[in-house]
Structures are given as structure tokens and as C-alpha cells.
Write a protein that holds these residues in place. Structure first.
Motif, PDB file in Angstrom:
ATOM      1  N   GLY A   1     -12.736 -75.305 -20.872  1.00 24.96           N
ATOM      2  CA  GLY A   1     -12.118 -75.192 -19.606  1.00 24.96           C
ATOM      3  C   GLY A   1     -11.519 -73.044 -19.586  1.00 24.96           C
ATOM      4  O   GLY A   1     -11.496 -72.026 -18.846  1.00 24.96           O
ATOM      5  N   VAL A   2     -12.733 -72.106 -20.641  1.00 29.58           N
ATOM      6  CA  VAL A   2     -11.818 -70.965 -20.810  1.00 29.58           C
ATOM      7  C   VAL A   2     -13.661 -70.475 -20.005  1.00 29.58           C
ATOM      8  O   VAL A   2     -15.091 -70.390 -20.351  1.00 29.58           O
ATOM      9  CB  VAL A   2     -12.321 -71.029 -22.366  1.00 29.58           C
ATOM     10  CG1 VAL A   2     -12.513 -68.947 -21.937  1.00 29.58           C
ATOM     11  CG2 VAL A   2     -11.522 -70.972 -22.481  1.00 29.58           C
ATOM     12  N   SER A   3     -13.515 -69.264 -19.423  1.00 24.23           N
ATOM     13  CA  SER A   3     -14.439 -68.763 -18.511  1.00 24.23           C
ATOM     14  C   SER A   3     -14.952 -67.595 -18.940  1.00 24.23           C
ATOM     15  O   SER A   3     -14.650 -66.912 -20.086  1.00 24.23           O
ATOM     16  CB  SER A   3     -14.365 -67.952 -17.059  1.00 24.23           C
ATOM     17  OG  SER A   3     -12.834 -67.228 -17.247  1.00 24.23           O
ATOM     18  N   ALA A   4     -16.260 -67.226 -18.904  1.00 20.74           N
ATOM     19  CA  ALA A   4     -17.348 -66.661 -20.088  1.00 20.74           C
ATOM     20  C   ALA A   4     -16.897 -65.489 -19.975  1.00 20.74           C
ATOM     21  O   ALA A   4     -17.011 -65.127 -21.067  1.00 20.74           O
ATOM     22  CB  ALA A   4     -18.925 -66.302 -19.545  1.00 20.74           C
ATOM     23  N   GLY A   5     -15.999 -64.592 -18.689  1.00 18.27           N
ATOM     24  CA  GLY A   5     -15.443 -63.550 -18.669  1.00 18.27           C
ATOM     25  C   GLY A   5     -14.281 -63.170 -19.419  1.00 18.27           C
ATOM     26  O   GLY A   5     -14.194 -62.691 -20.281  1.00 18.27           O
ATOM     27  N   LEU A   6     -13.681 -64.207 -19.177  1.00 17.35           N
ATOM     28  CA  LEU A   6     -12.042 -64.148 -20.453  1.00 17.35           C
ATOM     29  C   LEU A   6     -12.753 -63.882 -21.380  1.00 17.35           C
ATOM     30  O   LEU A   6     -12.342 -63.616 -22.132  1.00 17.35           O
ATOM     31  CB  LEU A   6     -11.410 -65.152 -19.171  1.00 17.35           C
ATOM     32  CG  LEU A   6      -9.849 -65.412 -19.717  1.00 17.35           C
ATOM     33  CD1 LEU A   6      -9.103 -63.539 -19.698  1.00 17.35           C
ATOM     34  CD2 LEU A   6      -9.272 -66.021 -18.826  1.00 17.35           C
ATOM     35  N   ALA A   7     -13.643 -65.037 -22.559  1.00 19.36           N
ATOM     36  CA  ALA A   7     -13.361 -65.148 -23.051  1.00 19.36           C
ATOM     37  C   ALA A   7     -14.309 -63.882 -24.679  1.00 19.36           C
ATOM     38  O   ALA A   7     -13.826 -63.575 -24.613  1.00 19.36           O
ATOM     39  CB  ALA A   7     -14.687 -66.784 -23.258  1.00 19.36           C
TER      40      ALA A   7
ATOM     41  N   GLN B   1      -9.932 -68.334 -32.003  1.00 18.24           N
ATOM     42  CA  GLN B   1      -9.682 -69.728 -31.772  1.00 18.24           C
ATOM     43  C   GLN B   1      -9.261 -69.286 -30.333  1.00 18.24           C
ATOM     44  O   GLN B   1      -8.446 -68.649 -30.141  1.00 18.24           O
ATOM     45  CB  GLN B   1      -8.661 -70.570 -32.270  1.00 18.24           C
ATOM     46  CG  GLN B   1      -8.905 -72.616 -31.505  1.00 18.24           C
ATOM     47  CD  GLN B   1      -8.235 -73.285 -32.260  1.00 18.24           C
ATOM     48  OE1 GLN B   1      -6.832 -72.459 -33.251  1.00 18.24           O
ATOM     49  NE2 GLN B   1      -7.862 -74.042 -31.622  1.00 18.24           N
ATOM     50  N   ILE B   2      -9.699 -69.735 -29.069  1.00 19.20           N
ATOM     51  CA  ILE B   2      -9.603 -69.367 -27.950  1.00 19.20           C
ATOM     52  C   ILE B   2      -9.331 -71.020 -26.796  1.00 19.20           C
ATOM     53  O   ILE B   2     -10.225 -71.680 -26.848  1.00 19.20           O
ATOM     54  CB  ILE B   2     -10.935 -68.322 -27.338  1.00 19.20           C
ATOM     55  CG1 ILE B   2     -11.757 -67.600 -28.070  1.00 19.20           C
ATOM     56  CG2 ILE B   2     -10.162 -68.450 -25.641  1.00 19.20           C
ATOM     57  CD1 ILE B   2     -12.313 -66.638 -27.048  1.00 19.20           C
ATOM     58  N   VAL B   3      -8.074 -71.039 -26.390  1.00 16.20           N
ATOM     59  CA  VAL B   3      -7.701 -72.019 -25.930  1.00 16.20           C
ATOM     60  C   VAL B   3      -7.345 -71.775 -24.488  1.00 16.20           C
ATOM     61  O   VAL B   3      -6.531 -71.055 -24.390  1.00 16.20           O
ATOM     62  CB  VAL B   3      -6.774 -72.851 -26.370  1.00 16.20           C
ATOM     63  CG1 VAL B   3      -7.279 -73.301 -27.870  1.00 16.20           C
ATOM     64  CG2 VAL B   3      -5.265 -72.064 -26.479  1.00 16.20           C
ATOM     65  N   SER B   4      -7.704 -72.899 -23.798  1.00 11.99           N
ATOM     66  CA  SER B   4      -7.559 -72.209 -22.012  1.00 11.99           C
ATOM     67  C   SER B   4      -6.118 -72.464 -21.792  1.00 11.99           C
ATOM     68  O   SER B   4      -6.172 -73.644 -22.245  1.00 11.99           O
ATOM     69  CB  SER B   4      -8.963 -72.823 -21.198  1.00 11.99           C
ATOM     70  OG  SER B   4      -8.315 -73.865 -21.610  1.00 11.99           O
ATOM     71  N   SER B   5      -5.888 -72.610 -20.773  1.00 17.95           N
ATOM     72  CA  SER B   5      -4.303 -73.553 -19.978  1.00 17.95           C
ATOM     73  C   SER B   5      -4.234 -74.523 -18.975  1.00 17.95           C
ATOM     74  O   SER B   5      -5.320 -74.018 -17.896  1.00 17.95           O
ATOM     75  CB  SER B   5      -3.094 -72.608 -19.950  1.00 17.95           C
ATOM     76  OG  SER B   5      -2.870 -71.013 -20.850  1.00 17.95           O
ATOM     77  N   VAL B   6      -4.337 -75.463 -19.315  1.00 13.14           N
ATOM     78  CA  VAL B   6      -4.674 -76.794 -18.364  1.00 13.14           C
ATOM     79  C   VAL B   6      -3.219 -77.551 -18.079  1.00 13.14           C
ATOM     80  O   VAL B   6      -1.834 -77.723 -19.007  1.00 13.14           O
ATOM     81  CB  VAL B   6      -5.171 -77.583 -19.406  1.00 13.14           C
ATOM     82  CG1 VAL B   6      -5.487 -78.831 -18.444  1.00 13.14           C
ATOM     83  CG2 VAL B   6      -6.357 -76.858 -19.433  1.00 13.14           C
ATOM     84  N   CYS B   7      -3.054 -77.213 -17.056  1.00 16.19           N
ATOM     85  CA  CYS B   7      -1.227 -77.896 -16.447  1.00 16.19           C
ATOM     86  C   CYS B   7      -1.411 -79.712 -17.232  1.00 16.19           C
ATOM     87  O   CYS B   7      -1.471 -80.159 -16.841  1.00 16.19           O
ATOM     88  CB  CYS B   7      -1.468 -77.691 -14.792  1.00 16.19           C
ATOM     89  SG  CYS B   7       0.823 -78.856 -14.461  1.00 16.19           S
TER      90      CYS B   7
ATOM     91  N   VAL C   1      -5.556 -68.623 -17.321  1.00 15.39           N
ATOM     92  CA  VAL C   1      -4.814 -67.792 -18.585  1.00 15.39           C
ATOM     93  C   VAL C   1      -5.908 -68.806 -20.147  1.00 15.39           C
ATOM     94  O   VAL C   1      -6.095 -70.068 -19.727  1.00 15.39           O
ATOM     95  CB  VAL C   1      -3.290 -68.940 -18.936  1.00 15.39           C
ATOM     96  CG1 VAL C   1      -2.499 -68.393 -19.534  1.00 15.39           C
ATOM     97  CG2 VAL C   1      -2.917 -68.317 -16.774  1.00 15.39           C
ATOM     98  N   ALA C   2      -6.029 -68.095 -20.730  1.00 10.43           N
ATOM     99  CA  ALA C   2      -6.161 -68.397 -22.208  1.00 10.43           C
ATOM    100  C   ALA C   2      -5.780 -67.384 -23.418  1.00 10.43           C
ATOM    101  O   ALA C   2      -4.840 -67.039 -23.370  1.00 10.43           O
ATOM    102  CB  ALA C   2      -7.824 -68.353 -22.241  1.00 10.43           C
ATOM    103  N   VAL C   3      -5.296 -68.513 -24.750  1.00 13.08           N
ATOM    104  CA  VAL C   3      -5.100 -67.423 -25.667  1.00 13.08           C
ATOM    105  C   VAL C   3      -5.772 -67.548 -26.336  1.00 13.08           C
ATOM    106  O   VAL C   3      -6.630 -68.484 -26.630  1.00 13.08           O
ATOM    107  CB  VAL C   3      -3.941 -67.987 -25.739  1.00 13.08           C
ATOM    108  CG1 VAL C   3      -2.794 -67.542 -27.140  1.00 13.08           C
ATOM    109  CG2 VAL C   3      -2.310 -68.361 -24.729  1.00 13.08           C
ATOM    110  N   ALA C   4      -5.890 -66.450 -27.595  1.00  7.71           N
ATOM    111  CA  ALA C   4      -7.084 -66.422 -28.350  1.00  7.71           C
ATOM    112  C   ALA C   4      -6.289 -66.294 -29.714  1.00  7.71           C
ATOM    113  O   ALA C   4      -5.591 -64.884 -29.660  1.00  7.71           O
ATOM    114  CB  ALA C   4      -7.733 -64.790 -28.582  1.00  7.71           C
ATOM    115  N   PHE C   5      -6.724 -66.640 -30.662  1.00  2.85           N
ATOM    116  CA  PHE C   5      -5.634 -66.860 -31.942  1.00  2.85           C
ATOM    117  C   PHE C   5      -7.459 -66.007 -32.886  1.00  2.85           C
ATOM    118  O   PHE C   5      -7.456 -66.980 -33.077  1.00  2.85           O
ATOM    119  CB  PHE C   5      -4.789 -67.895 -32.336  1.00  2.85           C
ATOM    120  CG  PHE C   5      -4.553 -68.589 -31.631  1.00  2.85           C
ATOM    121  CD1 PHE C   5      -3.109 -68.883 -31.415  1.00  2.85           C
ATOM    122  CD2 PHE C   5      -4.931 -69.549 -30.854  1.00  2.85           C
ATOM    123  CE1 PHE C   5      -2.096 -68.849 -30.886  1.00  2.85           C
ATOM    124  CE2 PHE C   5      -4.209 -69.917 -29.873  1.00  2.85           C
ATOM    125  CZ  PHE C   5      -2.291 -70.210 -29.738  1.00  2.85           C
ATOM    126  N   SER C   6      -6.564 -64.650 -33.197  1.00  2.00           N
ATOM    127  CA  SER C   6      -7.677 -64.189 -34.828  1.00  2.00           C
ATOM    128  C   SER C   6      -7.029 -64.959 -35.618  1.00  2.00           C
ATOM    129  O   SER C   6      -5.860 -64.721 -36.474  1.00  2.00           O
ATOM    130  CB  SER C   6      -7.922 -62.921 -34.573  1.00  2.00           C
ATOM    131  OG  SER C   6      -8.177 -62.561 -35.772  1.00  2.00           O
TER     132      SER C   6
END
Length: 144
Positions: A10-16, A29-35, A93-98
Motif C-alpha cells: 500500500g505504500v506508493s513507490a514515490g512516497l517510499a 521498515q516503511i508502513v502505510s496508514s490504513v483506516c 500517509v506512511a511512516v518509516a522506521f530506521s
């Protein structure tokens, strides 16, 4: 990209790509926000740049959720609505954790992609001390 990067569905290539842009040589670790209510993936976003927090509001059903541990200090914030330079206010919306070698979170980065013109941006980039992705802190900058 790091060989151990994990990019969730669900994370678009551009946002990733933007979220991975701060490549420090560590896996992310990149996670997308899903309602949780309607499974939608487009949100209005409230941000605070003083306390450093973010809350998303589903554009489909109005369901609300905080990013990372923003809820812990949200009462003390003076939040504003995120907006794109084009005027758009709905975002993926996505969140990346290094991640450190032991799996602990080193940095948390919140990213948004405008649904109107596709512009992507990092709205937060926070260093963390000994935490996990579920408990990581994020911060943000509201639209002026």
C-alpha cells in the motif's frame, strides 16, 4: 535501498522513495496508514511542530488515529492542518522506521503524498532512543 528494507503493501513507490531518501546505511521498515474503520488510505493530517505530533483523519469515514506515540502528548499541542503547496489537504500517509542492528528504532520519519498533485514530502524526522516501531515518536510541521 538497503538489502534488508521492508516496504509494506500500500505504500506508493514515490512516497517510499522519499521516505528512504535519508539513507543512513541502516535498514528501514516503511508502513502505510490504513483506516481501521473503513480500510481507506487517504487522510487529512493534523500536525504540531512544537510538541512534535501527528494525527490522521480518514477522508472516507472520519476515523481518527495518531501516528507513532503522538497521543501521549497530543493534549499539549497546538496542531494545524497539513496542506500541499497546491492547496491539497488529502494525503497518503506512511511512516518509516530506521532500524539499528538489534531491531531498535533509530529514527522515525513521517511522509505524506498529496492526492491532488502527487507531491511527496517528509513532515517529520525524529531521532529515537531505545524504542520499537509501535512506540516510536514522530513529529510534524503544520501548514502555515
Amino acid at each position: 535501498m538497503h538489502a534488508d528494507d521492508q516496504i509494506g503493501g500500500g505504500v506508493s513507490a514515490g512516497l517510499a522513495e522519499v521516505l528512504r531518501g535519508g539513507d543512513d546505511g541502516h535498514p528501514v521498515q516503511i508502513v502505510s496508514s490504513v483506516c481501521g474503520g473503513c480500510r481507506g488510505g487517504v487522510f487529512f493530517v493534523l500536525l504540531d511542530d512544537v510538541e512534535g505530533g501527528a494525527e490522521r483523519v480518514c477522508s472516507g469515514c472520519g476515523g481518527r488515529a495518531f501516528l507513532a506515540d503522538s497521543e501521549k502528548f497530543w493534549e499539549d499541542t497546538d496542531s494545524g492542518e497539513a496542506c500541499c503547496p497546491c492547496g491539497g489537504k488529502e494525503f497518503e500517509v506512511a511512516v518509516a522506521f530506521s532500524l539499528g542492528g538489534d531491531g531498535s528504532v533509530r529514527w522515525v520519519t513521517d511522509g505524506l503524498q498529496c492526492q491532488e498533485d502527487g507531491t511527496t514530502g517528509v513532515y517529520a524526522n525524529s531521532q529515537c532512543a531505545e524504542t520499537t516501531p509501535a512506540g516510536a515518536r514522530s513529529s510534524g510541521t503544520p501548514c502555515g
